[in-house]
Write an enzyme that holds these catalytic residues in place. Structure first.
Site, PDB file in Angstrom:
ATOM      1  N   GLY A  87       0.689  -1.373  -0.069  1.00  0.00           N
ATOM      2  CA  GLY A  87       0.002   0.153   0.087  1.00  0.00           C
ATOM      3  C   GLY A  87       0.813   1.334  -0.011  1.00  0.00           C
ATOM      4  N   THR A  88       2.029   1.187   0.662  1.00  0.00           N
ATOM      5  CA  THR A  88       2.743   2.328   0.889  1.00  0.00           C
ATOM      6  C   THR A  88       3.404   2.613  -0.642  1.00  0.00           C
ATOM      7  OG1 THR A  88       3.576   1.869   2.955  1.00  0.00           O
ATOM      8  CG2 THR A  88       5.047   3.146   1.478  1.00  0.00           C
ATOM      9  N   GLN A 136      -8.293   2.032   4.485  1.00  0.00           N
ATOM     10  CA  GLN A 136      -9.376   1.666   5.726  1.00  0.00           C
ATOM     11  C   GLN A 136     -10.974   1.465   5.285  1.00  0.00           C
ATOM     12  OE1 GLN A 136      -8.414   0.745   8.645  1.00  0.00           O
ATOM     13  NE2 GLN A 136      -6.304   1.306   8.346  1.00  0.00           N
ATOM     14  N   SER A 152      -4.624  -1.535   0.495  1.00  0.00           N
ATOM     15  CA  SER A 152      -3.392  -2.470   0.829  1.00  0.00           C
ATOM     16  C   SER A 152      -4.333  -3.553   1.316  1.00  0.00           C
ATOM     17  CB  SER A 152      -2.629  -1.932   2.041  1.00  0.00           C
ATOM     18  OG  SER A 152      -1.623  -2.885   2.476  1.00  0.00           O
ATOM     19  N   ALA A 153      -3.813  -5.045   0.949  1.00  0.00           N
ATOM     20  CA  ALA A 153      -4.544  -6.013   1.056  1.00  0.00           C
ATOM     21  C   ALA A 153      -4.617  -6.421   2.569  1.00  0.00           C
ATOM     22  CB  ALA A 153      -3.870  -7.221   0.177  1.00  0.00           C
ATOM     23  N   HIS A 154      -3.507  -6.220   3.300  1.00  0.00           N
ATOM     24  CA  HIS A 154      -3.512  -6.674   4.504  1.00  0.00           C
ATOM     25  C   HIS A 154      -4.551  -6.080   5.342  1.00  0.00           C
ATOM     26  CE1 HIS A 154      -0.368  -3.690   5.027  1.00  0.00           C
ATOM     27  NE2 HIS A 154      -0.539  -3.774   6.296  1.00  0.00           N
ATOM     28  N   CYS A 177       5.879  10.404  23.008  1.00  0.00           N
ATOM     29  CA  CYS A 177       6.981  10.236  24.105  1.00  0.00           C
ATOM     30  C   CYS A 177       7.089   8.686  23.623  1.00  0.00           C
ATOM     31  CB  CYS A 177       6.434  10.336  25.565  1.00  0.00           C
ATOM     32  SG  CYS A 177       6.320  12.202  25.823  1.00  0.00           S
TER      33      CYS A 177
END
Length: 383
Positions: free
Chosen positions: A73-74, A182, A199-201, A325
């Site tokens: 997907g990236t 999403q 993205s498939a996952h 943090c």
């Protein structure tokens, strides 16, 4: 560690769908050859690839030749943004995007700016919803080549007004890239976009498969070295068994999406209500109505987010966080920061097809005590 771990991080990666597993195993035996070759094994692989593309296109209601499979997907998001900008160089060099885009889009924007382009970030409100007036003004500015909008926030669940944003882009003559990671396989994707990625996952397919969909008539040029595969949009041989599994699981997930949304929405409502009522000094963030059916985020004051995640993990709960943090960045989530909400002690819970009401009840039963223990360890008492 609990004897029965509960996985609650489907927004990062959903468990592999049973249909994906079956398709993957079958394709490992039948789809290992290079589909670009001419011998019989290769022709069989080409048939599998064509069938996967056609099934994906049918699920998304697009043309098969508009669909390309990428290594992630990236990679798809990088291709969408950089390719959309390359295809519109004569129109300008400005990228308009929301302040809460996925880091893949923001990193592509940084690369664009580093090479001489410009980028405009459009703010969101405290619920994480896009400022449509500011968006419209931005896309109507001179020299805008491309706009990018995440379909729904992966960190807080707020669904963006994609239809309104697309209408503003259409009026300005600017193509729109929608990061639908999403949305795809979970909720309907609004119309009006020019380029879409997923993205498939995220929907229960295997990792290592992204979707890049470029509508006909969109000015888009591959930002990568020339390659004849995947219509010239992404270089390299596709992982065909994974692509077959991704297409099969997408069809299965989309078929069950409405029923799953109806099942998971009350569970998310329960988490939102109980956390707010039973954990002191907590802020439940994101739009309470226009949101994804499977995701909820909240932030706990006086608790370090990384410590909280480790404590939950020791009790058997796998969740995610956008908290400040952390040991790696020492910075809050850019999404929570853009919203202006509490980021300390942030927890993101995202449900999936295997999540049960008992899992949610157990999480809600243990969470208040875990937070109280951590606050006591930190010397924060009397809340």
């Amino acid at each position: 560690m609990s004897a029965h771990p509960v996985y609650l991080d489907a927004a990062t990666a959903a468990p592999l769908h049973p249909v994906a597993r079956q398709a993957l195993l079958a394709a490992l035996d039948d789809g290992w050859a290079d589909p670009a070759r001419l011998y019989s094994r290769a022709r069989r692989a080409a048939q599998l690839l064509d069938a996967a593309r056609e099934a994906t296109a049918a699920t998304l209601d697009v043309r098969p030749d508009e669909v390309s499979f990428t290594p992630s997907g990236t990679h798809a998001a990088h291709s969408a943004v950089l390719g959309g900008l390359a295809g519109r160089q004569r129109s300008g060099d400005t990228l308009v995007h929301s302040a809460i885009e996925h880091s893949a889009v923001l990193h592509a924007a940084e690369r664009h700016v580093a090479t001489g382009g410009t980028a405009t970030s459009v703010p969101v409100d405290r619920l994480g919803r896009l400022d449509l007036a500011a968006w419209s003004a931005a896309v109507h500015s001179p020299g805008v080549a491309l706009a990018a909008l995440i379909g729904a926030s992966h960190e807080v669940g707020t669904v963006q007004p994609v239809a309104g944003a697309a209408a503003a882009c259409a009026a300005a003559g600017v193509p729109l890239h929608v990061d639908a990671a999403q949305l795809v396989g979970r909720v309907p994707v609004p119309d009006g976009w020019s380029v879409l990625t997923a993205s498939a996952h995220k929907w229960g397919g295997p990792p290592g498969v992204g979707l890049l969909v470029v509508r006909k008539g969109t000015r888009w040029e591959s930002p990568w070295p020339a390659d004849e595969r995947e219509f010239g949009r992404t270089p390299g041989v596709v992982n065909l068994p994974a692509v077959v599994a991704a297409a099969a699981s997408l069809r299965a997930a989309a078929a069950d999406a409405a029923a799953e949304a109806a099942r998971l929405t009350p569970l998310v409502d329960l988490i939102r209500a109980r956390v707010a009522a039973e954990v002191p000094d907590v802020e439940v963030v994101g739009d309470p109505v226009d949101r994804l059916p499977h995701l909820v985020t909240f932030s706990c004051l006086y608790v370090d987010g990384e410590v909280l995640l480790h404590a939950l993990d020791r009790r058997g709960f796998a969740v995610s966080s956008g908290s400040s943090c952390t040991s790696s960045t020492l910075r809050p989530s850019h999404v929570l920061e853009a919203m202006g909400v509490l980021s300390h002690g942030n927890v993101r819970v995202s449900l999936h097809r295997d999540t049960t009401g008992a899992d949610v009840e157990r999480f809600l039963a243990e969470l208040p005590g875990i937070v109280a223990e951590l606050r006591a360890d930190a010397g924060v008492v009397g809340l």
